[in-house]
Design a protein around this motif. Structure first.
Motif, mmCIF file in Angstrom:
data_model
loop_
_atom_site.group_PDB
_atom_site.id
_atom_site.type_symbol
_atom_site.label_atom_id
_atom_site.label_comp_id
_atom_site.label_asym_id
_atom_site.label_seq_id
_atom_site.Cartn_x
_atom_site.Cartn_y
_atom_site.Cartn_z
ATOM 1 N N ALA A 1 0.844 -1.196 0.000
ATOM 2 C CA ALA A 1 0.000 0.000 0.000
ATOM 3 C C ALA A 1 0.875 1.240 0.000
ATOM 4 O O ALA A 1 1.883 1.311 0.718
ATOM 5 C CB ALA A 1 -0.920 0.009 1.217
ATOM 6 N N LEU A 2 0.470 2.211 -0.795
ATOM 7 C CA LEU A 2 1.255 3.428 -0.972
ATOM 8 C C LEU A 2 0.316 4.622 -1.063
ATOM 9 O O LEU A 2 -0.612 4.630 -1.886
ATOM 10 C CB LEU A 2 2.107 3.317 -2.246
ATOM 11 C CG LEU A 2 2.825 4.561 -2.743
ATOM 12 C CD1 LEU A 2 3.895 4.970 -1.754
ATOM 13 C CD2 LEU A 2 3.441 4.317 -4.106
ATOM 14 N N ARG B 1 -2.854 3.783 -3.470
ATOM 15 C CA ARG B 1 -2.655 2.739 -4.470
ATOM 16 C C ARG B 1 -2.170 1.473 -3.775
ATOM 17 O O ARG B 1 -1.258 1.527 -2.944
ATOM 18 C CB ARG B 1 -1.646 3.174 -5.532
ATOM 19 C CG ARG B 1 -2.102 4.374 -6.362
ATOM 20 C CD ARG B 1 -1.052 4.755 -7.395
ATOM 21 N NE ARG B 1 -1.498 5.854 -8.246
ATOM 22 C CZ ARG B 1 -1.296 7.144 -7.969
ATOM 23 N NH1 ARG B 1 -0.643 7.483 -6.865
ATOM 24 N NH2 ARG B 1 -1.731 8.078 -8.779
ATOM 25 N N VAL B 2 -2.778 0.366 -4.140
ATOM 26 C CA VAL B 2 -2.408 -0.944 -3.600
ATOM 27 C C VAL B 2 -1.859 -1.781 -4.745
ATOM 28 O O VAL B 2 -2.560 -2.028 -5.738
ATOM 29 C CB VAL B 2 -3.615 -1.640 -2.935
ATOM 30 C CG1 VAL B 2 -3.206 -2.994 -2.374
ATOM 31 C CG2 VAL B 2 -4.194 -0.767 -1.830
ATOM 32 N N TRP B 3 -0.602 -2.209 -4.624
ATOM 33 C CA TRP B 3 0.085 -2.954 -5.677
ATOM 34 C C TRP B 3 0.226 -4.415 -5.267
ATOM 35 O O TRP B 3 0.411 -4.727 -4.081
ATOM 36 C CB TRP B 3 1.478 -2.372 -5.942
ATOM 37 C CG TRP B 3 1.467 -0.932 -6.352
ATOM 38 C CD1 TRP B 3 1.404 0.155 -5.529
ATOM 39 C CD2 TRP B 3 1.508 -0.414 -7.671
ATOM 40 N NE1 TRP B 3 1.403 1.312 -6.256
ATOM 41 C CE2 TRP B 3 1.477 1.002 -7.585
ATOM 42 C CE3 TRP B 3 1.567 -1.004 -8.943
ATOM 43 C CZ2 TRP B 3 1.503 1.816 -8.699
ATOM 44 C CZ3 TRP B 3 1.599 -0.180 -10.055
ATOM 45 C CH2 TRP B 3 1.563 1.205 -9.937
ATOM 46 N N GLU B 4 0.162 -5.288 -6.232
ATOM 47 C CA GLU B 4 0.420 -6.706 -6.011
ATOM 48 C C GLU B 4 1.916 -6.954 -6.128
ATOM 49 O O GLU B 4 2.533 -6.642 -7.157
ATOM 50 C CB GLU B 4 -0.345 -7.558 -7.029
ATOM 51 C CG GLU B 4 -1.854 -7.450 -6.913
ATOM 52 C CD GLU B 4 -2.564 -8.289 -7.965
ATOM 53 O OE1 GLU B 4 -1.849 -8.994 -8.722
ATOM 54 O OE2 GLU B 4 -3.802 -8.225 -8.034
ATOM 55 N N CYS C 1 -0.204 8.860 7.282
ATOM 56 C CA CYS C 1 0.294 7.578 7.769
ATOM 57 C C CYS C 1 -0.735 6.499 7.443
ATOM 58 O O CYS C 1 -1.913 6.811 7.206
ATOM 59 C CB CYS C 1 0.562 7.615 9.276
ATOM 60 S SG CYS C 1 -0.867 8.058 10.267
ATOM 61 N N LEU C 2 -0.304 5.256 7.413
ATOM 62 C CA LEU C 2 -1.218 4.145 7.150
ATOM 63 C C LEU C 2 -0.727 2.907 7.875
ATOM 64 O O LEU C 2 0.458 2.790 8.219
ATOM 65 C CB LEU C 2 -1.377 3.889 5.653
ATOM 66 C CG LEU C 2 -0.134 3.592 4.803
ATOM 67 C CD1 LEU C 2 0.225 2.122 4.829
ATOM 68 C CD2 LEU C 2 -0.377 4.029 3.369
ATOM 69 N N GLY D 1 12.429 2.786 -7.955
ATOM 70 C CA GLY D 1 11.960 3.523 -9.133
ATOM 71 C C GLY D 1 11.227 4.787 -8.753
ATOM 72 O O GLY D 1 11.742 5.639 -8.025
ATOM 73 N N SER D 2 9.989 4.926 -9.224
ATOM 74 C CA SER D 2 9.167 6.109 -9.004
ATOM 75 C C SER D 2 7.995 5.751 -8.105
ATOM 76 O O SER D 2 7.491 4.625 -8.120
ATOM 77 C CB SER D 2 8.653 6.654 -10.345
ATOM 78 O OG SER D 2 7.691 7.664 -10.134
ATOM 79 N N TRP D 3 7.534 6.742 -7.324
ATOM 80 C CA TRP D 3 6.373 6.513 -6.467
ATOM 81 C C TRP D 3 5.102 6.283 -7.280
ATOM 82 O O TRP D 3 4.201 5.577 -6.836
ATOM 83 C CB TRP D 3 6.167 7.697 -5.527
ATOM 84 C CG TRP D 3 7.185 7.817 -4.442
ATOM 85 C CD1 TRP D 3 8.116 8.810 -4.287
ATOM 86 C CD2 TRP D 3 7.385 6.928 -3.334
ATOM 87 N NE1 TRP D 3 8.873 8.587 -3.182
ATOM 88 C CE2 TRP D 3 8.448 7.435 -2.561
ATOM 89 C CE3 TRP D 3 6.778 5.739 -2.928
ATOM 90 C CZ2 TRP D 3 8.905 6.813 -1.408
ATOM 91 C CZ3 TRP D 3 7.231 5.116 -1.776
ATOM 92 C CH2 TRP D 3 8.276 5.643 -1.027
#
Length: 679
Positions: free
Chosen positions: A30-31, A39-42, A64-65, A352-354
């Motif tokens: 999670a970002l 955004r949640v990435w696999e 924060c998360l 890399g990039s956010w």
């Protein structure tokens, strides 16, 4: 579970962007980016799983998360019954994700449903939420904020269970003990609370700057022979903003011991930390730290007591491009986050990039002290456009419209004049007579390319200008910033500048201190602010003496003449005060009044006679009365003396006659004795 700090404009806020891996399997990452999007990435296939945009994502950005523990599943609201298909599908999945915002509210997002689950607002915080921690067992949620309070929430009812003051300043980090009975909180000092009574159990020294991360490193104490109460003997880790040292603390029964037992040193400020818990005294603690400079440091150490010297990393990981080709050179690729996999033998690296990060699983090789991974991410850096071309519309240009161009905030971009060659090419490209020329287009943009005295940089752009000027060695850009005389503006600029620019700024100030004395006066103000604000960062640099050797020598040479200058300064002040006092007395006019008495002095001769007479009179003042009394006696004496004188004269006349007869007779040679006898 790895967690990163929240990025904001505050110079004392943690660096980086809020991010975290899902617990246990680390299947999702999670970002919360700076634009307010979640955004949640696999992690398995590096694919975007979900994207959520809160309604107030611009005003209340995510600070924060935190993922909910694996055993806590999403619970539906009482208004709607849960279907059997949903109950079966969500029984083994990670559900809730808590998001803290800059306005004090907390959002609970369901990754299974892909929508907002609930909000925690009423009775909570009044300021930015700094950290969120889930309880392992009871489903409670703990949060801390800049309003100095710690709040205990009930995640099911979305209500506040308890709220208490955690510190005299803002509370920046939280951590729950392994047994779930204690809570660590930190601002600049660290406190250990008993959750049942909300009382302070232990105090710790803390850091010079706000603490950005707290984590327990052990589950059992190293001395297993003594009875264990759940907290005594455990170790925990803390990291702070702008601090290159990660401290290890031990909870002891003695209240006097408040300092750290050991520390780990890294190359820059930590932005993401993850570790593996040590379950017994023989198992080492493995720690992975992502720094602000894009490097990853791996530590492996057995916590068994006090250690004076800071421990360095066992392995450092970097990522760079291949640099193949004649013109291309290798460039570093920043690592954004890292976390241990479930097997504890491999790492998940996010680099890399956010906006389009790359997630890769890498095996740990602790035998090599430095590892550089070569990756080509040119394709990953380009954003993926999923919108059809037909939906893109070109805005209509109006003469009254003003177009903002990219550049420094508050400034107009410099427009290059159009060359005649470009005008010829543009004339060739014209397809009709009605097309607008470039000159008319630039005129419609209303871009002012003239630079005047009033075109000064704004205060919020000073840190950007200073950093760019130091990196490019631009003399004019540095002069715009360093020639300011506003002390408050200097302090704000030094606070907001990045840490990697501190040493170049000190070197630039050293060069300017050796120049003209007028510029040296301004540079002293900058030097004072840099040394006071970034003292904690400079104290952690191992090669600080060699880097600032010229500055030390310059200050030493200036201080040697200080005593002589102070003596000279004191003498000059005395002379100046006497001169000014004499000038004031000369300039003063006498008031117009007539004298009541005038005394005129006589000539020098008369003065001398009078002085002599005065002296005689002063010496013989007591003899005047005696003279008056003796005057009468003198008159009587004079009468007797006159009678005696007459008798003597008669006798003398007889004697003269006798002597004359003797001379005639030749008896002048007789002795005086005979003469006396004869008489």
């Amino acid at each position: 579970m790895a967690a990163g700090g929240g990025g904001s404009g505050d110079p004392l806020s943690p660096a980086g962007v809020p991010c975290a891996f899902s617990p246990q399997s680390q299947a999702y990452f999670a970002l919360a980016s700076t634009d307010g999007h979640l955004r949640v990435w696999e992690t398995g296939n590096n694919r975007l799983h979900q994207e959520y945009v809160p309604s107030a994502h611009l005003s209340g950005t995510c600070t924060c998360l935190a993922w909910a523990p694996a055993r806590l599943q999403a619970k539906e609201s009482p208004q709607r019954k849960k279907r059997k298909s949903e109950a079966i599908g969500t029984s083994d999945q990670i559900d809730l994700l808590a998001l803290g915002t800059a306005v004090g509210s907390i959002l609970l997002y369901s990754t299974v449903k892909g929508e907002l689950h609930s909000k925690l607002i009423s009775g909570g915080h009044d300021n930015k939420v700094n950290c969120i921690q889930w309880h392992q067992d009871n489903g409670c949620l703990y949060s801390c904020s800049d309003d100095k309070h710690i709040v205990e929430w009930n995640a099911q009812t979305c209500k506040v269970k308890c709220k208490w003051k955690g510190d005299s300043s803002s509370v920046s980090s939280l951590c729950i003990s392994p047994d779930g009975k204690m809570l660590l909180s930190a601002g600049r000092t660290i406190k250990l609370w008993v959750l049942e009574t909300k009382e302070v159990y232990r105090h710790f020294t803390g850091h010079a700057t706000p603490v950005s991360s707290l984590m327990f490193t052990t589950i059992r104490p190293p001395n297993e022979s003594q009875p264990f109460d759940g907290i005594t003997g455990l170790y925990f880790l803390s990291g702070a903003v702008h601090d290159r040292l990660l401290n290890i603390w031990q909870v002891r029964s003695e209240k006097k011991e408040k300092n750290a037992v050991m520390s780990f040193t890294v190359t820059d400020e930590p932005v993401c930390i993850d570790l593996t818990l040590s379950e017994n005294k023989e198992e080492p603690v493995r720690l992975v730290v992502v720094c602000r400079d894009g490097q990853v440091h791996l530590f492996e150490h057995i916590l068994n007591g006090f250690c004076k010297k800071p421990l360095s990393s066992n392995c450092t990981i970097q990522i760079a491009t291949s640099g193949k080709g004649k013109k291309s050179t290798p460039k570093p690729i920043p690592i954004l986050a890292a976390g241990f996999c479930s097997d504890k033998m491999s790492l998940l690296l996010v680099y890399g990039s956010w906006f389009q990060p790359t997630i890769e699983r890498v095996a740990i090789n602790s035998k090599e002290p430095h590892v550089c991974l070569v990756r080509d991410i040119s394709s990953c850096w380009a954003p993926k456009v999923e919108t059809a071309i037909t939906k893109v519309r070109t805005p209509v240009m109006n003469s009254e419209a003003k177009v903002l161009v990219p550049g420094i905030p508050g400034h107009c971009a410099v427009v290059k004049p159009v060359t005649p060659q470009a005008e010829e090419l543009e004339s060739k490209r014209k397809l009709g007579e009605n097309e607008v020329s470039i000159e008319e287009r630039l005129g419609a943009m209303d871009i002012d390319s003239k630079k005047g005295k009033d075109d000064l940089p704004q205060t919020n752009s000073f840190p950007v200008l200073l950093t760019q000027g130091l990196e490019s060695n631009d003399f004019e850009m540095l002069n715009k910033v360093l020639q300011t005389r506003n002390v408050n503006l200097i302090k704000k600029t030094v606070l907001r500048m990045p840490l990697h620019a501190v040493i170049p700024l000190l070197q630039e100030l050293t060069k300017r201190l050796q120049g003209h004395p007028n510029s040296a006066v301004l540079m002293v103000q900058w030097l004072k602010c840099v040394l006071t604000v970034h003292a904690s960062y400079l104290s952690t640099l191992p090669d600080l003496v060699s880097q600032l050797r010229t500055l030390y020598q310059l200050l030493d040479s200036r201080v040697r003449t200080f005593q002589k200058l102070s003596h000279l300064h004191g003498k000059l002040i005395l002379l100046i005060t006497q001169v000014t006092a004499s000038e004031k007395t000369k300039g003063m006019t006498c008031p117009g009044q007539k004298a009541k008495l005038v005394y005129e002095e006589e000539s020098s001769e008369e003065e001398s006679d009078d002085e002599i007479a005065d002296k005689d009179s002063d010496d013989n003042w007591d003899e005047d009365e005696e003279e008056k009394e003796s005057d009468k006696d003198e008159d009587v004496d004079e009468e007797h003396e006159e009678e005696d004188a007459e008798e003597k004269d008669e006798e003398n006349g007889e004697d003269r006659d006798v002597t004359s007869e003797k001379e005639l007779n030749g008896d002048s040679d007789l002795d005086s004795e005979n003469e006396s006898e004869e008489e």
